[in-house]
Structures are given as structure tokens and as C-alpha cells.
Design a protein around this motif. Structure first.
Motif, PDB file in Angstrom:
ATOM      1  N   GLU A   1      46.662   1.733  21.757  1.00  0.00           N
ATOM      2  CA  GLU A   1      46.341   2.102  20.371  1.00  0.00           C
ATOM      3  C   GLU A   1      45.329   1.138  19.743  1.00  0.00           C
ATOM      4  OE1 GLU A   1      49.683   2.062  21.544  1.00  0.00           O
ATOM      5  OE2 GLU A   1      49.408   4.217  21.844  1.00  0.00           O
ATOM      6  N   ASN A   2      45.121  -0.017  20.368  1.00  0.00           N
ATOM      7  CA  ASN A   2      44.230  -1.022  19.774  1.00  0.00           C
ATOM      8  C   ASN A   2      42.749  -0.623  19.798  1.00  0.00           C
ATOM      9  OD1 ASN A   2      46.221  -3.889  20.815  1.00  0.00           O
ATOM     10  ND2 ASN A   2      46.112  -2.906  18.814  1.00  0.00           N
ATOM     11  N   TRP A   3      42.395   0.426  20.541  1.00  0.00           N
ATOM     12  CA  TRP A   3      40.998   0.904  20.541  1.00  0.00           C
ATOM     13  C   TRP A   3      40.594   1.379  19.161  1.00  0.00           C
ATOM     14  CZ3 TRP A   3      38.510  -0.476  24.779  1.00  0.00           C
ATOM     15  CH2 TRP A   3      39.197  -0.541  25.999  1.00  0.00           C
ATOM     16  N   LYS A   4      41.600   1.662  18.297  1.00  0.00           N
ATOM     17  CA  LYS A   4      41.314   2.127  16.934  1.00  0.00           C
ATOM     18  C   LYS A   4      40.707   1.023  16.066  1.00  0.00           C
ATOM     19  CE  LYS A   4      45.594   3.598  16.197  1.00  0.00           C
ATOM     20  NZ  LYS A   4      46.830   4.324  16.023  1.00  0.00           N
ATOM     21  N   ARG A   5      40.777  -0.215  16.526  1.00  0.00           N
ATOM     22  CA  ARG A   5      40.271  -1.334  15.712  1.00  0.00           C
ATOM     23  C   ARG A   5      38.737  -1.300  15.662  1.00  0.00           C
ATOM     24  NH1 ARG A   5      44.282  -6.516  16.272  1.00  0.00           N
ATOM     25  NH2 ARG A   5      46.204  -5.321  16.038  1.00  0.00           N
ATOM     26  N   PRO A   6      38.133  -2.011  14.674  1.00  0.00           N
ATOM     27  CA  PRO A   6      36.669  -2.035  14.599  1.00  0.00           C
ATOM     28  C   PRO A   6      36.048  -2.484  15.924  1.00  0.00           C
ATOM     29  CG  PRO A   6      37.646  -3.160  12.698  1.00  0.00           C
ATOM     30  CD  PRO A   6      38.776  -2.827  13.628  1.00  0.00           C
ATOM     31  N   GLN A   7      34.888  -1.885  16.262  1.00  0.00           N
ATOM     32  CA  GLN A   7      34.269  -2.141  17.563  1.00  0.00           C
ATOM     33  C   GLN A   7      34.035  -3.639  17.813  1.00  0.00           C
ATOM     34  OE1 GLN A   7      33.911   0.359  19.818  1.00  0.00           O
ATOM     35  NE2 GLN A   7      33.467  -1.290  21.266  1.00  0.00           N
ATOM     36  N   ASP A   8      33.647  -4.390  16.769  1.00  0.00           N
ATOM     37  CA  ASP A   8      33.348  -5.812  17.008  1.00  0.00           C
ATOM     38  C   ASP A   8      34.612  -6.582  17.389  1.00  0.00           C
ATOM     39  OD1 ASP A   8      34.313  -5.585  14.406  1.00  0.00           O
ATOM     40  OD2 ASP A   8      33.183  -7.333  13.702  1.00  0.00           O
ATOM     41  N   GLU A   9      35.773  -6.159  16.842  1.00  0.00           N
ATOM     42  CA  GLU A   9      37.026  -6.833  17.220  1.00  0.00           C
ATOM     43  C   GLU A   9      37.418  -6.464  18.658  1.00  0.00           C
ATOM     44  OE1 GLU A   9      40.188  -6.865  14.357  1.00  0.00           O
ATOM     45  OE2 GLU A   9      41.676  -7.519  15.835  1.00  0.00           O
ATOM     46  N   VAL A  10      37.241  -5.183  19.012  1.00  0.00           N
ATOM     47  CA  VAL A  10      37.542  -4.750  20.382  1.00  0.00           C
ATOM     48  C   VAL A  10      36.644  -5.516  21.362  1.00  0.00           C
ATOM     49  CG1 VAL A  10      37.412  -2.798  22.000  1.00  0.00           C
ATOM     50  CG2 VAL A  10      38.378  -2.455  19.717  1.00  0.00           C
ATOM     51  N   ASP A  11      35.353  -5.611  21.028  1.00  0.00           N
ATOM     52  CA  ASP A  11      34.412  -6.327  21.902  1.00  0.00           C
ATOM     53  C   ASP A  11      34.824  -7.790  22.067  1.00  0.00           C
ATOM     54  OD1 ASP A  11      32.937  -4.025  22.174  1.00  0.00           O
ATOM     55  OD2 ASP A  11      31.393  -4.606  20.708  1.00  0.00           O
ATOM     56  N   ALA A  12      35.227  -8.405  20.945  1.00  0.00           N
ATOM     57  CA  ALA A  12      35.622  -9.819  21.000  1.00  0.00           C
ATOM     58  C   ALA A  12      36.842  -9.994  21.905  1.00  0.00           C
ATOM     59  CB  ALA A  12      35.912 -10.335  19.593  1.00  0.00           C
ATOM     60  N   LEU A  13      37.786  -9.059  21.819  1.00  0.00           N
ATOM     61  CA  LEU A  13      38.983  -9.151  22.656  1.00  0.00           C
ATOM     62  C   LEU A  13      38.628  -8.972  24.134  1.00  0.00           C
ATOM     63  CD1 LEU A  13      41.484  -7.276  20.333  1.00  0.00           C
ATOM     64  CD2 LEU A  13      41.793  -9.599  21.215  1.00  0.00           C
ATOM     65  N   MET A  14      37.765  -7.993  24.432  1.00  0.00           N
ATOM     66  CA  MET A  14      37.349  -7.774  25.834  1.00  0.00           C
ATOM     67  C   MET A  14      36.648  -9.024  26.375  1.00  0.00           C
ATOM     68  SD  MET A  14      38.488  -4.870  26.807  1.00  0.00           S
ATOM     69  CE  MET A  14      39.585  -3.947  25.717  1.00  0.00           C
ATOM     70  N   ASN A  15      35.836  -9.660  25.512  1.00  0.00           N
ATOM     71  CA  ASN A  15      35.146 -10.881  25.951  1.00  0.00           C
ATOM     72  C   ASN A  15      36.133 -12.007  26.239  1.00  0.00           C
ATOM     73  OD1 ASN A  15      32.541  -9.937  26.037  1.00  0.00           O
ATOM     74  ND2 ASN A  15      32.157 -10.382  23.862  1.00  0.00           N
ATOM     75  N   LEU A  16      37.181 -12.072  25.418  1.00  0.00           N
ATOM     76  CA  LEU A  16      38.205 -13.092  25.670  1.00  0.00           C
ATOM     77  C   LEU A  16      38.912 -12.823  26.993  1.00  0.00           C
ATOM     78  CD1 LEU A  16      40.028 -13.740  22.284  1.00  0.00           C
ATOM     79  CD2 LEU A  16      38.812 -15.421  23.681  1.00  0.00           C
ATOM     80  N   PHE A  17      39.212 -11.544  27.280  1.00  0.00           N
ATOM     81  CA  PHE A  17      39.866 -11.212  28.559  1.00  0.00           C
ATOM     82  C   PHE A  17      38.954 -11.613  29.717  1.00  0.00           C
ATOM     83  CE2 PHE A  17      41.912  -7.545  26.014  1.00  0.00           C
ATOM     84  CZ  PHE A  17      42.894  -8.394  25.543  1.00  0.00           C
TER      85      PHE A  17
END
Ligand code: IPE
Ligand code: MG
Length: 224
Positions: free
Chosen positions: A49-65
Motif C-alpha cells: 500500500e506504500n506505493w500510494k505515497r508521494p513519488q519522491d518519498e517512494v524513490d527515497a525509500l527505494m534508494n535506501l533499500f
């Protein structure tokens, strides 16, 4: 790993800084769990469900992973902690999938005695159960399985967690009192521990407090 956003907001920082701090906590607590003999440590990092978050936050999380999995690939063997990812990997960027495959290879090399830290990424318990049902139906379709073979054990074997035991203890930080689609099948008899501590503030002492609480629980599994 809840409360990263609120932790950042309290400090007047962007939410991403909270995720960065939370990732540090993951590293500290995962290592601590391995050190004190906890064989499996599983964290909810990113839900379906977290894909619903703003794209920049999703991108930041993917970068952290990306960053943490790459780093884990370098340090896993030294620390004896196998870092694996659980979830619907098909929905992740290709480079992240490749990184996860590399981590899996190293984790396999560490062998069955290594402590395991699981990161749930693009994970949702209902999605996981749906995928298991589909996989079982496909096996029935091709005659690999009969309807009578669908036992609880058979279902468990089709979940992402097939290779590990059910969780004994589930900790939810940040004051929320819900499970949010986390390990629904596996948590049937798990003990829950709720704390107001925001995940970036969660320390090894908080982990000890949760374990101490757990050690005083009486688990009856429906018996008396
Ligand atoms: C981290 O905390 C959980 C993730 C999805 C990475 P949150 O981002 O949910 O933080 P809060 O709940 O807004 O404080
Ligand atoms: Mg939250």
C-alpha cells in the motif's frame, strides 16, 4: 518500523531524513538480535500500500533499500547476518531485484546456521495469501496437487516465509495499535508488543524491554 515520518517532523526535517534514521536503527537492531541469539528478525519496510505515497518519498525509500542491501552484501559475512527480502519482488525496479538476488546468493553461502534479517519490501499479507492461493490452484490445474493435499502446512509452504518458523513476538512501535497487513497467517499465535517509541528512537534497551515482557507471557495456543 513505524514512526519515521513523525520522528522527522518533530525535528522540522523532511520525512526522508526519518527514513534514513530508521534505516540506521534497522542496522543496529538487526545486528543486536543476531548477537543475542535471535535467529530470525523480520521488519516491515515497505507495504504493497506504500506505493500510494508521494513519488519522491517512494524513490527515497527505494534508494535506501539499494544502499542498505548493497552494504549488507559487503558486510553480511563478517557479521554472520544473512539479509534477505520478503515480498512481491516482481513489482520492484530491476536493479533492486538484481541486488536482492546477489544478497540471496551470499545468504545461501552463509549456510543454515546464520542469523537472518528479513526486510519486507512490497509486502502485504493479503497479497501474499492471494499469491499462495493462485500458486496452489496452478499446481492443482497441472495435477501436481490434489484438493485434499491443501493442509495448513501446505498453505504455509506457499507463503514467502516458507523457510522459517512463525514469529514468536511482533513489536509495533510509534503508538499505533494495529497490524496493518503484516504476517496475518503467520501471526495467529504471535505475542504482540506495542510501544510509543518512534522507530528511529528504538534502542537495544527498548528491544530488551520487549523481550523481557515477552518472557513473562504465558503462551497457551488455545489450550489451558
Ligand atoms: C516508516 O514510518 C514506515 C515506512 C513505510 C517506511 P512512516 O513513514 O510510516 O512514519 P509515520 O507513520 O509517518 O511517522
Ligand atoms: Mg506510519
Amino acid at each position: 518500523m513505524d514512526g519515521n515520518g513523525r520522528w522527522a517532523k518533530k525535528r522540522g526535517m523532511p520525512r526522508q531524513m526519518g527514513h534514513r534514521a530508521g534505516a540506521e536503527t534497522f542496522r543496529t537492531i538487526a545486528t543486536y538480535c543476531a548477537d543475542i541469539g535471535i535467529k530470525y528478525f523480520t521488519v516491515y519496510a515497505f507495504s504493497t500500500e506504500n506505493w500510494k505515497r508521494p513519488q519522491d518519498e517512494v524513490d527515497a525509500l527505494m534508494n535506501l533499500f539499494r544502499k542498505y542491501l548493497r552494504e549488507a552484501a559487503d558486510t553480511m559475512s563478517q557479521r554472520g547476518v544473512a539479509v534477505r527480502v520478503i515480498g512481491d519482488l516482481s513489482g520492484l525496479p530491476d536493479d533492486l531485484k538484481a541486488q536482492i538476488a546477489e544478497n540471496d546468493t551470499i545468504a545461501d553461502q552463509l549456510g543454515p546456521d546464520a542469523a537472518v534479517a528479513n526486510l519486507c519490501i512490497n509486502y502485504g499479507a493479503r497479497d501474499e495469501i492471494k499469491n499462495a492461493v493462485q500458486a496452489i490452484c496452478r499446481e492443482i490445474q497441472v495435477g501436481k496437487l490434489r484438493v485434499e493435499d491443501i493442509t495448513e502446512g501446505c498453505i504455509a509452504k506457499h507463503l514467502y516465509t516458507a523457510h522459517m518458523p512463525d514469529p514468536d513476538l511482533i513489536i509495533r512501535p510509534s503508538g499505533e495499535m494495529r497490524t496493518s497487513n503484516f504476517l496475518l497467517w503467520q501471526s495467529a499465535y504471535s505475542e504482540y508488543y506495542f510501544t510509543d517509541v518512534l522507530w528511529p528512537d528504538f534502542t537495544t534497551a527498548d528491544m530488551d524491554a520487549a523481550l523481557d515482557d515477552f518472557n513473562h507471557r504465558q503462551r497457551r495456543y488455545g489450550g489451558i
